[in-house]
Design an enzyme around this catalytic site. Structure first.
Site, mmCIF file in Angstrom:
data_model
loop_
_atom_site.group_PDB
_atom_site.id
_atom_site.type_symbol
_atom_site.label_atom_id
_atom_site.label_comp_id
_atom_site.label_asym_id
_atom_site.label_seq_id
_atom_site.Cartn_x
_atom_site.Cartn_y
_atom_site.Cartn_z
ATOM 1 N N ASP A 1 50.556 12.288 29.427
ATOM 2 C CA ASP A 1 51.781 11.916 30.103
ATOM 3 C C ASP A 1 52.952 10.748 29.048
ATOM 4 O O ASP A 1 52.449 10.338 28.507
ATOM 5 C CB ASP A 1 51.825 11.277 31.610
ATOM 6 N N GLU B 1 49.198 21.247 31.157
ATOM 7 C CA GLU B 1 47.598 20.999 30.997
ATOM 8 C C GLU B 1 47.645 19.857 30.340
ATOM 9 O O GLU B 1 46.306 19.747 29.195
ATOM 10 C CB GLU B 1 47.931 22.332 30.351
ATOM 11 N N LYS C 1 56.337 23.528 38.606
ATOM 12 C CA LYS C 1 55.446 22.953 37.541
ATOM 13 C C LYS C 1 54.019 23.405 38.186
ATOM 14 O O LYS C 1 53.719 22.548 39.395
ATOM 15 C CB LYS C 1 56.138 21.570 37.339
ATOM 16 N N ASP D 1 50.225 21.659 37.673
ATOM 17 C CA ASP D 1 49.224 20.469 36.834
ATOM 18 C C ASP D 1 48.179 20.952 36.349
ATOM 19 O O ASP D 1 47.558 22.072 36.854
ATOM 20 C CB ASP D 1 49.669 19.478 37.612
ATOM 21 N N ASP E 1 58.946 16.911 42.210
ATOM 22 C CA ASP E 1 57.533 16.662 41.433
ATOM 23 C C ASP E 1 56.327 16.692 42.661
ATOM 24 O O ASP E 1 56.861 17.242 43.489
ATOM 25 C CB ASP E 1 57.117 15.583 40.188
ATOM 26 N N ARG F 1 52.997 21.955 28.586
ATOM 27 C CA ARG F 1 52.504 20.728 28.164
ATOM 28 C C ARG F 1 51.945 20.590 27.064
ATOM 29 O O ARG F 1 50.843 21.611 27.137
ATOM 30 C CB ARG F 1 52.848 20.062 29.360
#
Ligand code: GLA
Length: 431
Positions: A241, A219, A184, A186, A109, A237
Site C-alpha cells: 500500500d 495482490e 478490486k 484484495d 473500497d 498492483r
C-alpha cells in the site's frame, strides 16, 4: 648437441613471446572495454523501452485500453463510508468537470459489507448503505459514471469483512445483478493459497456473470503478478500500500518501474491509488506523484475527498495535458531512463507516445534545486534529431529546435514534464 641447443632456444623464444603478449593483453583490455563503452554501446530505443511483453498477456475483455481513471474511497475515507459520501463524490466528479476529463469510475473500497445472509449472499451495511448497492449503481449510472466495488481473494477482507474465496461464482453474479462495473480484488486472509490459484476463479466467475466487469487485481506484487496477472486482470498492483508521504510515493514509483515491459492496452501495472490532495506532501511532491503516475500508465484513481478539493489539488488532477500522456493510445509505460547526482536523485523518466512523440519528466528527488538534462541518447532518439518541447505544467512551448539534449532547472522534490515532438521522421535509434 647442436640440435638440443636449437630446441632450447626455441622454447625460450616461445616463452618470452607468451609473457610479452600476456602483458600487452592485460594493459590493453581495459582500454578496449572503455572504448567499447564510449563508442559502440549506445543504447537503442528498443533496449531503453523494452516492450517485448507488450500486449501478449492482456486479458481480452475489451476493457482498460487505456489505464482506468476515477476515484476510490480508501485513501481518504478508509472505513468511514456510506452511500451519501459515494453519491456526493459522484456529484462532485460531475460538477468539477473531472468526469469529463475521464474520471468515471466511482469505487467503493473495503468496509461496505459486514456479513453474509443465511443464503450466503453478501449484504451491504444496512446503516451505511440503506438503499443497497443496486440503487447506488443506478444513481451512478444515471450520471454517466461507473460503479466499482471491493472484495478479497481470501476468507476475509483486510478489514475482516467477508471475503469471496470459494464464493466467487455467487458473488460475481450478485455484483453483476447490482450493475457493478469494476471489482478490486484484495489479498488478505488468503489461507496461504498461492495467488495463481485464488485469482483465476474470480476471473472465470466474472466472465460468465453476464456483465463486463473491470477486474483489478490487488495482490500487492507479492508473487510478481506482472508475470502472470495479465491473463487474468485489467490491472495488477505491483507493490504494497501507498501512504501519503514522499518516501512511500518515491519507493513505490521505483518498484513499479521494474515491470514496465509488461504493461499495455488491456492490462496495466498498478502502483496504487493517488494520494494527491490528502495533505501529507507538498504541492511540488504531489505534482511529481501525478506526473510520474501518468507517465507510468498507472491507473489514475483519485484518493482524496473530491467534494472539498483545494484549488491546487484540482489544478494537479485536472491537468489535461498530463492526463493525455496517461491515456495515450500507444499505451507504452514510461520509465526511468537516466539518473545522476547524489544517490541518483536527479532523474529522467520518459516514454514514447503515439505520433512519434515522447513524454519526458525531469524529476529532482534531491533536497536542492538543480539542472537536470535529458540527452537524446538516454531517450533513444537519434543524435541529430531536432525537437520542439512543450512544458505540460506551464502549458507552453519552451523550445522549438532542441538538439542532442534538453535540460532545465528543477526545484527540490519537484518535476518538469514535457512533450517532445521531433521535427523529422525516422527519429528513433532502433536496434
Ligand atoms: C489492502 C489494500 C488497500 C485497501 C485496504 C482495505 O491493504 O491493498 O488498497 O483496499 O486493503 O482494507
Amino acid at each position: 648437441m647442436a640440435k638440443r641447443k636449437i630446441t632450447l632456444f626455441l622454447y625460450t623464444l616461445i616463452l618470452s613471446l607468451s609473457v610479452v603478449s600476456l602483458a600487452v593483453a592485460v594493459r590493453l583490455t581495459p582500454v578496449l572495454q572503455t572504448q567499447e563503452k564510449l563508442s559502440i554501446k549506445r543504447p537503442t530505443f528498443n533496449q531503453i523501452f523494452d516492450t517485448s511483453k507488450y500486449g501478449i498477456l492482456q486479458l481480452n475483455n475489451g476493457l482498460a485500453q487505456t489505464p482506468q481513471m476515477g476515484w476510490n474511497s480508501w485513501n481518504f475515507f478508509a472505513c468511514n463510508i456510506d452511500e451519501t459520501v459515494i453519491k456526493e463524490t459522484a456529484d462532485a466528479l460531475i460538477s468539477t468537470g473531472l468526469a469529463d476529463l475521464g474520471y468515471v469510475y466511482v469505487n467503493i473500497d473495503d468496509c461496505w459489507c459486514p456479513t453474509r445472509n443465511f443464503e450466503g449472499q453478501l449484504v451491504p451495511d444496512p446503516i451505511a448503505f440503506p438503499s443497497g448497492i443496486k440503487a447506488l449503481a443506478d444513481y451512478i449510472h444515471g450520471k454517466g459514471l461507473k460503479l466499482g466495488i471491493y472484495s478479497d481473494a481470501g476468507a476475509f477482507t483486510c478489514q475482516v469483512r467477508p471475503g469471496s474465496l470459494y464464493h466467487e461464482s455467487d458473488d460475481a453474479k450478485l455484483f453483476a445483478s447490482w450493475g457493478v462495473d469494476y471489482l478490486k480484488y484484495d489479498n488478505c486472509y488468503n489461507l496461504g493459497i498461492p495467488p495463481k490459484e485464488r485469482y483465476p476463479p474470480m476471473r472465470e466467475a466474472l466472465n460468465v456473470s453476464g456483465r463486463t466487469i473491470f477486474y483489478s487485481i490487488c495482490e500487492w506484487g507479492v508473487d510478481d503478478p506482472a508475470l502472470w496477472a495479465g491473463k487474468l486482470g485489467n490491472s495488477w498492483r505491483t507493490t504494497d500500500d501507498i501512504n501519503d508521504s514522499w518516501a512511500s510515493m518515491t519507493a513505490i514509483a521505483d518498484l513499479n518501474d521494474k515491470w514496465a515491459a509488461y504493461a499495455g492496452p488491456g492490462g496495466w501495472n498498478d502502483p496504487d491509488m493517488l494520494e494527491v490532495g490528502n495533505g501529507g506532501m507538498t504541492y511540488q511532491e504531489y505534482r511529481s506523484h501525478f506526473s510520474i503516475w501518468a507517465l507510468m500508465k498507472a491507473p489514475l484513481l483519485i484518493g482524496c475527498d473530491v467534494r472539498n478539493m483545494t484549488a491546487e489539488t484540482f489544478e494537479i488532477v485536472s491537468n489535461e495535458e498530463v492526463i493525455a500522456v496517461n491515456q495515450d493510445p500507444l499505451g507504452v509505460q514510461g520509465r526511468k531512463v537516466n539518473v545522476s547526482g547524489p544517490d541518483g536523485c536527479y532523474q529522467v523518466w520518459a516514454g514514447p507516445l503515439s505520433g512519434d512523440r515522447w513524454a519526458v519528466v525531469l524529476w529532482n528527488r534531491c533536497s536542492k534545486a538543480n539542472t537536470i538534462t535529458a540527452t537524446w541518447e538516454a531517450l533513444g532518439l537519434k543524435s541529430g534529431v531536432s525537437v520542439s518541447v512543450r512544458d505540460l505544467w506551464q502549458h507552453k512551448e519552451v523550445a522549438v529546435d532542441a538538439v542532442s539534449s534538453f535540460g532545465a532547472q528543477v526545484d527540490a522534490h519537484d518535476c518538469r514534464m514535457y512533450m517532445f515532438t521531433p521535427h523529422t521522421t525516422s527519429l528513433r535509434n532502433i536496434a
